[in-house]
Design a protein around this motif. Structure first.
Motif, PDB file in Angstrom:
ATOM      1  N   TYR A 242       0.572   1.094  -8.650  1.00  0.00           N
ATOM      2  CA  TYR A 242       1.217   2.085  -7.794  1.00  0.00           C
ATOM      3  C   TYR A 242       0.505   2.079  -6.441  1.00  0.00           C
ATOM      4  O   TYR A 242      -0.727   2.188  -6.383  1.00  0.00           O
ATOM      5  CB  TYR A 242       1.129   3.486  -8.401  1.00  0.00           C
ATOM      6  CG  TYR A 242       1.948   3.657  -9.659  1.00  0.00           C
ATOM      7  CD1 TYR A 242       3.275   4.075  -9.596  1.00  0.00           C
ATOM      8  CD2 TYR A 242       1.391   3.405 -10.913  1.00  0.00           C
ATOM      9  CE1 TYR A 242       4.031   4.243 -10.756  1.00  0.00           C
ATOM     10  CE2 TYR A 242       2.137   3.561 -12.075  1.00  0.00           C
ATOM     11  CZ  TYR A 242       3.456   3.983 -11.986  1.00  0.00           C
ATOM     12  OH  TYR A 242       4.197   4.135 -13.128  1.00  0.00           O
ATOM     13  N   PHE A 243       1.270   1.964  -5.366  1.00  0.00           N
ATOM     14  CA  PHE A 243       0.701   1.888  -4.024  1.00  0.00           C
ATOM     15  C   PHE A 243       1.434   2.826  -3.083  1.00  0.00           C
ATOM     16  O   PHE A 243       2.658   2.748  -2.946  1.00  0.00           O
ATOM     17  CB  PHE A 243       0.835   0.471  -3.464  1.00  0.00           C
ATOM     18  CG  PHE A 243      -0.042  -0.551  -4.111  1.00  0.00           C
ATOM     19  CD1 PHE A 243      -1.240  -0.934  -3.526  1.00  0.00           C
ATOM     20  CD2 PHE A 243       0.332  -1.149  -5.313  1.00  0.00           C
ATOM     21  CE1 PHE A 243      -2.041  -1.897  -4.108  1.00  0.00           C
ATOM     22  CE2 PHE A 243      -0.466  -2.108  -5.903  1.00  0.00           C
ATOM     23  CZ  PHE A 243      -1.661  -2.485  -5.304  1.00  0.00           C
ATOM     24  N   GLN A 244       0.675   3.709  -2.414  1.00  0.00           N
ATOM     25  CA  GLN A 244       1.244   4.480  -1.314  1.00  0.00           C
ATOM     26  C   GLN A 244       0.973   3.674  -0.052  1.00  0.00           C
ATOM     27  O   GLN A 244      -0.182   3.373   0.268  1.00  0.00           O
ATOM     28  CB  GLN A 244       0.593   5.867  -1.210  1.00  0.00           C
ATOM     29  CG  GLN A 244       1.213   6.732  -0.121  1.00  0.00           C
ATOM     30  CD  GLN A 244       0.185   7.519   0.669  1.00  0.00           C
ATOM     31  OE1 GLN A 244      -0.693   6.959   1.307  1.00  0.00           O
ATOM     32  NE2 GLN A 244       0.272   8.836   0.598  1.00  0.00           N
ATOM     33  N   ILE A 245       2.041   3.283   0.678  1.00  0.00           N
ATOM     34  CA  ILE A 245       1.860   2.388   1.817  1.00  0.00           C
ATOM     35  C   ILE A 245       2.653   2.840   3.040  1.00  0.00           C
ATOM     36  O   ILE A 245       3.674   3.512   2.917  1.00  0.00           O
ATOM     37  CB  ILE A 245       2.292   0.944   1.470  1.00  0.00           C
ATOM     38  CG1 ILE A 245       3.805   0.873   1.218  1.00  0.00           C
ATOM     39  CG2 ILE A 245       1.517   0.402   0.280  1.00  0.00           C
ATOM     40  CD1 ILE A 245       4.386  -0.527   1.236  1.00  0.00           C
ATOM     41  N   ASP A 246       2.157   2.448   4.213  1.00  0.00           N
ATOM     42  CA  ASP A 246       3.007   2.460   5.388  1.00  0.00           C
ATOM     43  C   ASP A 246       3.922   1.249   5.285  1.00  0.00           C
ATOM     44  O   ASP A 246       3.496   0.162   4.861  1.00  0.00           O
ATOM     45  CB  ASP A 246       2.166   2.392   6.665  1.00  0.00           C
ATOM     46  CG  ASP A 246       1.478   3.712   6.959  1.00  0.00           C
ATOM     47  OD1 ASP A 246       2.170   4.746   6.943  1.00  0.00           O
ATOM     48  OD2 ASP A 246       0.261   3.720   7.188  1.00  0.00           O
ATOM     49  N   SER A 247       5.171   1.404   5.649  1.00  0.00           N
ATOM     50  CA  SER A 247       6.172   0.378   5.355  1.00  0.00           C
ATOM     51  C   SER A 247       5.911  -0.953   6.062  1.00  0.00           C
ATOM     52  O   SER A 247       6.440  -1.979   5.639  1.00  0.00           O
ATOM     53  CB  SER A 247       7.572   0.891   5.716  1.00  0.00           C
ATOM     54  OG  SER A 247       7.630   1.330   7.069  1.00  0.00           O
ATOM     55  N   ILE A 248       5.076  -0.970   7.094  1.00  0.00           N
ATOM     56  CA  ILE A 248       4.759  -2.241   7.738  1.00  0.00           C
ATOM     57  C   ILE A 248       4.021  -3.188   6.806  1.00  0.00           C
ATOM     58  O   ILE A 248       3.982  -4.389   7.029  1.00  0.00           O
ATOM     59  CB  ILE A 248       3.930  -2.043   9.036  1.00  0.00           C
ATOM     60  CG1 ILE A 248       2.598  -1.340   8.729  1.00  0.00           C
ATOM     61  CG2 ILE A 248       4.724  -1.283  10.072  1.00  0.00           C
ATOM     62  CD1 ILE A 248       1.649  -1.355   9.919  1.00  0.00           C
ATOM     63  N   TYR A 249       3.450  -2.633   5.721  1.00  0.00           N
ATOM     64  CA  TYR A 249       2.727  -3.475   4.766  1.00  0.00           C
ATOM     65  C   TYR A 249       3.610  -3.974   3.613  1.00  0.00           C
ATOM     66  O   TYR A 249       3.140  -4.663   2.722  1.00  0.00           O
ATOM     67  CB  TYR A 249       1.526  -2.712   4.185  1.00  0.00           C
ATOM     68  CG  TYR A 249       0.562  -2.239   5.261  1.00  0.00           C
ATOM     69  CD1 TYR A 249       0.154  -3.084   6.282  1.00  0.00           C
ATOM     70  CD2 TYR A 249       0.078  -0.927   5.253  1.00  0.00           C
ATOM     71  CE1 TYR A 249      -0.699  -2.637   7.283  1.00  0.00           C
ATOM     72  CE2 TYR A 249      -0.783  -0.493   6.249  1.00  0.00           C
ATOM     73  CZ  TYR A 249      -1.176  -1.347   7.259  1.00  0.00           C
ATOM     74  OH  TYR A 249      -2.018  -0.915   8.238  1.00  0.00           O
ATOM     75  N   GLU A 250       4.874  -3.615   3.678  1.00  0.00           N
ATOM     76  CA  GLU A 250       5.807  -4.013   2.620  1.00  0.00           C
ATOM     77  C   GLU A 250       5.818  -5.530   2.369  1.00  0.00           C
ATOM     78  O   GLU A 250       5.912  -5.964   1.213  1.00  0.00           O
ATOM     79  CB  GLU A 250       7.206  -3.527   2.993  1.00  0.00           C
ATOM     80  CG  GLU A 250       8.270  -3.748   1.959  1.00  0.00           C
ATOM     81  CD  GLU A 250       9.631  -3.331   2.496  1.00  0.00           C
ATOM     82  OE1 GLU A 250      10.548  -4.160   2.469  1.00  0.00           O
ATOM     83  OE2 GLU A 250       9.760  -2.182   2.952  1.00  0.00           O
TER      84      GLU A 250
END
Length: 253
Positions: A242-250
């Protein structure tokens, strides 16, 4: 499987890869130059892309309205240098962002999530506000979202929310909580941008969920010595799914 569970299961498949990773969209969805944070546009993009969950920032206005907004004031995006707690909901409704967006009520966002995507609540409310906390739980229940919901909590709100929603913890907090008479692993999750293998193993041995955090603000710190991709690779190697990310790291997933 009921209709709600089926819908959530279906949308979550899009971004899953062979490692069965689940992504949580930071600051309200897929955020970019045309899609501002905590906007319906960012949220809809996260839903369309099949994110497992969206993280929304919750604050309380002067007159007790729950809104989704990250900063303490409205300077960024809205050009209004007043704090959230100094403005009423009526006043806030008069603000328009530089991309045409409006500040949203928490209820508006949760209603849009219903049956489509799970939610992580970043509780940015200062102090103990029982009526507001009650309303958060009531809204999550109203839109069928509490069962899978996560919360990034505050010290003032921890005891209130314990047992009502899964709360973020450091490994030290978890090791303290495990000694509570009422300890239940379903009440907590380990949340960090740095999760050594021994911490991951401890959490799994105690049936505690683990969520890795990969957010741009962390890499602006002078003491951050690794790239986002390196952080993601390390977390994957440890076993984090499970990862909470800023979408630029998608793209790294």
């Amino acid at each position: 499987m009921n209709l709600l569970c089926y819908q959530l299961s279906a949308v979550s498949q899009t971004l899953k890869n062979d490692n069965d990773l689940e992504l949580i969209a930071h600051r309200g969805g897929v955020v970019n130059s045309q899609s501002p944070e905590n906007s319906l546009k960012a949220l809809e993009e996260a839903i369309n892309k099949g994110y497992y969950m969206v993280e929304v920032d919750v604050r309380l206005t002067k007159d007790g309205t729950l809104i989704t907004h990250h900063d303490k004031n409205f300077t960024r995006y809205y050009g209004e240098d007043k704090s959230v707690t100094a403005m009423t909901w009526e006043e806030i409704q008069g603000l328009t962002g530089d991309l045409g967006q409006k500040v949203l009520k928490l209820e508006t966002v949760l209603a849009h999530c219903e049956g489509k995507i799970h939610v992580m609540i970043d509780n940015k409310i200062k102090g103990f506000e029982k009526e507001a906390f009650d309303e958060i739980i009531n809204l999550l229940d109203r839109y069928g979202l509490r069962g899978e919901a996560l919360m990034i909590g505050t010290e003032a709100s921890t005891e209130y929310f314990t047992g009502k929603i899964k709360l973020s913890c450091s490994i030290d907090q978890l090791k303290e909580n495990v000694n509570r008479n009422d300890f239940n692993p379903d009440n907590y999750y380990l949340f960090s941008g740095t999760i050594p293998a021994e911490d991951f193993i401890w959490a799994k041995e105690h049936s505690v969920m683990v969520v890795g955090a990969v957010n741009t603000w962390a890499y602006a710190q002078k003491n951050k010595k690794e790239t986002p991709e390196e952080t993601i690779d390390k977390l994957k190697q440890v076993g984090v799914t499970y990862f909470q990310i800023d979408s630029i790291y998608e793209p790294f997933f």
